[in-house]
Design a protein around this motif. Structure first.
Motif, PDB file in Angstrom:
ATOM      1  N   ALA A 225       0.854  -1.193   0.000  1.00  0.00           N
ATOM      2  CA  ALA A 225       0.000   0.000   0.000  1.00  0.00           C
ATOM      3  C   ALA A 225       0.887   1.239   0.000  1.00  0.00           C
ATOM      4  O   ALA A 225       1.839   1.331   0.774  1.00  0.00           O
ATOM      5  N   THR A 226       0.561   2.189  -0.878  1.00  0.00           N
ATOM      6  CA  THR A 226       1.390   3.399  -0.977  1.00  0.00           C
ATOM      7  C   THR A 226       0.551   4.636  -0.632  1.00  0.00           C
ATOM      8  O   THR A 226      -0.639   4.517  -0.332  1.00  0.00           O
ATOM      9  N   ILE A 227       1.189   5.785  -0.663  1.00  0.00           N
ATOM     10  CA  ILE A 227       0.489   7.060  -0.426  1.00  0.00           C
ATOM     11  C   ILE A 227       0.798   8.025  -1.585  1.00  0.00           C
ATOM     12  O   ILE A 227       1.740   7.774  -2.348  1.00  0.00           O
TER      13      ILE A 227
ATOM     14  N   PHE B 201      -6.179   1.358  -7.426  1.00  0.00           N
ATOM     15  CA  PHE B 201      -6.090   2.724  -6.905  1.00  0.00           C
ATOM     16  C   PHE B 201      -6.488   2.758  -5.440  1.00  0.00           C
ATOM     17  O   PHE B 201      -7.309   1.960  -4.978  1.00  0.00           O
ATOM     18  N   LYS B 202      -5.909   3.724  -4.748  1.00  0.00           N
ATOM     19  CA  LYS B 202      -6.160   3.855  -3.305  1.00  0.00           C
ATOM     20  C   LYS B 202      -6.493   5.313  -3.011  1.00  0.00           C
ATOM     21  O   LYS B 202      -5.707   6.208  -3.325  1.00  0.00           O
ATOM     22  N   LEU B 203      -7.660   5.535  -2.412  1.00  0.00           N
ATOM     23  CA  LEU B 203      -8.113   6.902  -2.103  1.00  0.00           C
ATOM     24  C   LEU B 203      -7.912   7.256  -0.636  1.00  0.00           C
ATOM     25  O   LEU B 203      -8.141   8.398  -0.230  1.00  0.00           O
ATOM     26  N   GLY B 204      -7.498   6.292   0.161  1.00  0.00           N
ATOM     27  CA  GLY B 204      -7.296   6.543   1.584  1.00  0.00           C
ATOM     28  C   GLY B 204      -7.279   5.228   2.342  1.00  0.00           C
ATOM     29  O   GLY B 204      -7.157   4.151   1.735  1.00  0.00           O
TER      30      GLY B 204
ATOM     31  N   TYR C  67      -4.843  10.373  -5.157  1.00  0.00           N
ATOM     32  CA  TYR C  67      -4.831   8.915  -5.012  1.00  0.00           C
ATOM     33  C   TYR C  67      -3.407   8.377  -4.929  1.00  0.00           C
ATOM     34  O   TYR C  67      -2.444   9.078  -5.239  1.00  0.00           O
ATOM     35  N   ALA C  68      -3.338   7.127  -4.517  1.00  0.00           N
ATOM     36  CA  ALA C  68      -2.080   6.378  -4.537  1.00  0.00           C
ATOM     37  C   ALA C  68      -2.402   5.008  -5.121  1.00  0.00           C
ATOM     38  O   ALA C  68      -3.460   4.845  -5.751  1.00  0.00           O
TER      39      ALA C  68
END
Ligand code: FAD
Length: 501
Positions: free
Chosen positions: A49-51, A76-79, A155-156
């Motif tokens: 998991a990245t930021i 994709f990661k929004l938080g 996003y990350a």
């Protein structure tokens, strides 16, 4: 002494990120870069998991986002969604991106608080794009809607760690980095300066170098085993010291969520990182309160499918190396320190370590000033992140286990106590020393954990009406509009960056 040969020890995420970034220097100056790794020792194999600042690493490498995501089965990661942290049954999202925006220099959460006190029932979350998109399982990039009047999307990524290392390896080797398989069995130092001069592998081959990057993981082969730099132990603040990782397929039919989930259990917490093809899962726990078998059992019971591999048990001591740069050795990744993965900050710290190294590096030689600057700046970064992580544990109201009783009552750094006190008083949040986490990050976690703002910045009361109220409504409506028009996260992935199998 000029730097002509750089040796990187370790081929995990840290080693290959360093190799890929440093290979860019080769384009301008003649410098040999060799990376040594040992298949027999292997990598930690976690860290998925990245930021958002990670996107800048792709820009540094000039890597195409779609190509990278397809290669690493990325999503994709929004938080991050935190479940059961403030109390059992709680859930909140720490989003990337801000709550609203500043008006006349006043941060949005103050303005929200003013309305909230006056009876406006809207939760602060409806003023944040990433939280709302995450809530509905949707995703789009700012570029997709090409409208400057709408808020951007931050996003990350979620990435498959093994595939990412292979992706970077191919990138670095194309740019002249030489990879050498073998186990480092001895390290030679200059008798006067103590500088590392060479490493010897188990096949007898010797690699001389001028600058050594220690990416050897927790063991810190050069920075600790050779240079005896010392370690600052933070277990009294961050007591978890074990993890078990286990991937699974999503057999429950759930789509890949556009956020990481961190669910608190009785002596730690569980991560869920949704990739395109599988979920990464793991349970981080404290060995003083929970054994390995129980931790594995809890993990398996709370996964979206059956285990897809053997469990990977890991041990660690939270903290940091006393120096990150010592003589001609720079430690990156787990050899530099580890504060546990709760806010996905480790790959970020590799990234910022590389940025600082490149900014400070002079191929004409190494000076004390470079070493001091690197150590001072990195030390501050670690401390600010540490405080933010402690906040999650210490501000719980949970009393259902000895672990949470310990976390709730433990002593915390004065810097954190002050931060919480100021927020309780009138919502003030100061970002210090260029710290990573934003006002929204601190506000989201403090409020999410149940810490209420006692008041707000008095300037918020002086904002013009009805203009401010209209602006608040416009923010909420535009976020709703954008989110309604977003495709689902899985639709987006299948069109934009379908995984290369
Ligand atoms: P490693 O992966 O351990 O690599 C060490 C390398 O050194 C290997 O190639 C090994 O072969 C080599 N090596 C060691 N000794 C020798 C020797 N004698 N000779 C030759 N080679 C040698 N970070 C995030 O940003 N997000 C996350 O979600 C996240 N989750 C995590 C969860 C857990 C439980 C843990 C423990 C870490 C997590 N991290 C996360 C951190 C992340 O995994 C690491 O920062 C990242 O993988 C970098 O690891 P590394 O390359 O420093 O070490």
């Amino acid at each position: 002494m000029a730097i002509e040969k750089i040796i990187i020890v370790g081929g995990g995420t840290a080693g290959w990120m360093a190799a890929a970034a440093l290979s860019r220097i080769k384009a301008g100056r003649a410098v040999d870069i060799t990376l040594v790794e040992s298949e027999q020792i292997g990598t930690v194999g976690v860290g998925e998991a990245t930021i958002p600042p990670f996107l800048d690493f792709n820009k540094l490498l000039e890597v195409d986002e779609r190509e990278m995501l397809a290669a690493v089965q990325g999503s994709f990661k929004l938080g991050i969604q935190f479940v059961n942290w403030g109390k059992l049954g709680d859930s909140y999202i720490h989003p990337f991106g801000n709550y609203g925006y500043q008006m006349e220099g006043i941060s949005f959460h103050h303005i929200w608080h003013k309305y909230h006190q006056a009876g406006d029932k809207r939760p602060i979350q409806v003023f944040n794009m990433e939280t709302m998109a995450a809530h509905f399982g949707r995703f789009a990039r700012t570029e997709d809607y090409q409208r400057e009047d709408l808020p951007p999307i931050n996003y990350a990524y979620h990435i498959d760690a093994g595939r990412y290392a292979r992706f970077l390896r191919s990138y670095a080797e194309k740019r002249g980095v030489v990879q050498k398989e073998g186990k480092v069995t001895s390290v030679a130092q200059d008798s006067e300066s103590g500088f590392v001069t060479s490493i010897t592998l188990d096949d007898g081959s010797v690699f001389e170098g001028d600058l050594f990057i220690d990416c050897s993981g927790f063991r810190g082969l050069l920075i600790e085993q050779t240079l005896k730099t010392g370690y600052e132990d933070w277990t009294h603040y961050l007591p978890c010291d074990r993890a078990v990782a286990l991937p699974c397929m999503r057999e429950d039919g759930s789509p890949p969520l556009p956020y990481t989930r961190a669910t608190a259990h009785s002596a730690g917490w569980q991560w869920q990182v949704p990739l395109q093809h599988r979920n990464g899962n793991g349970h981080v726990y404290c060995s003083s309160y929970m054994g390995d078998d129980e931790a594995l059992d809890i993990l398996i019971k709370n996964m979206a499918g059956k285990p897809g591999a053997d469990p990977n048990f890991l041990r660690f001591t939270t903290g940091r190396r006393k120096k990150f740069w010592n003589k001609n050795v720079v430690a990156l990744g787990l050899s530099a320190g580890f504060m546990e993965p709760l806010e996905s900050t480790s790959i970020h710290l590799i990234n910022t370590g590389i940025n600082k190294l490149i900014a400070l590096l002079s191929l004409d030689g190494i000076t004390q000033a470079q070493e001091d600057a690197f150590n001072r700046l990195t030390g501050k970064e670690y401390e600010r992140i540490r405080d933010f992580l402690i906040l999650h544990y210490n501000s719980t109201t949970r009393s259902d286990s000895e672990f949470w009783n310990h976390c709730r009552t433990m002593a915390v750094p004065d810097s954190l106590t002050e931060k919480v006190e100021l927020f309780r008083l009138n919502g003030q949040i100061f970002r210090e020393d260029d710290e990573l986490f934003t006002e929204t990050s601190w506000a989201a976690v403090m409020m999410g954990q149940g810490i209420a703002m006692g008041g707000h910045n008095a300037m918020a009361d002086g904002l013009k009406e009805p203009a401010t109220a209209k602006e608040m409504d416009a923010i909420e409506q535009s976020i709703r509009f954008v989110v309604q028009h977003m495709p689902s996260h899985s639709e987006y992935l299948s069109k934009y960056c379908p995984a290369v199998l």
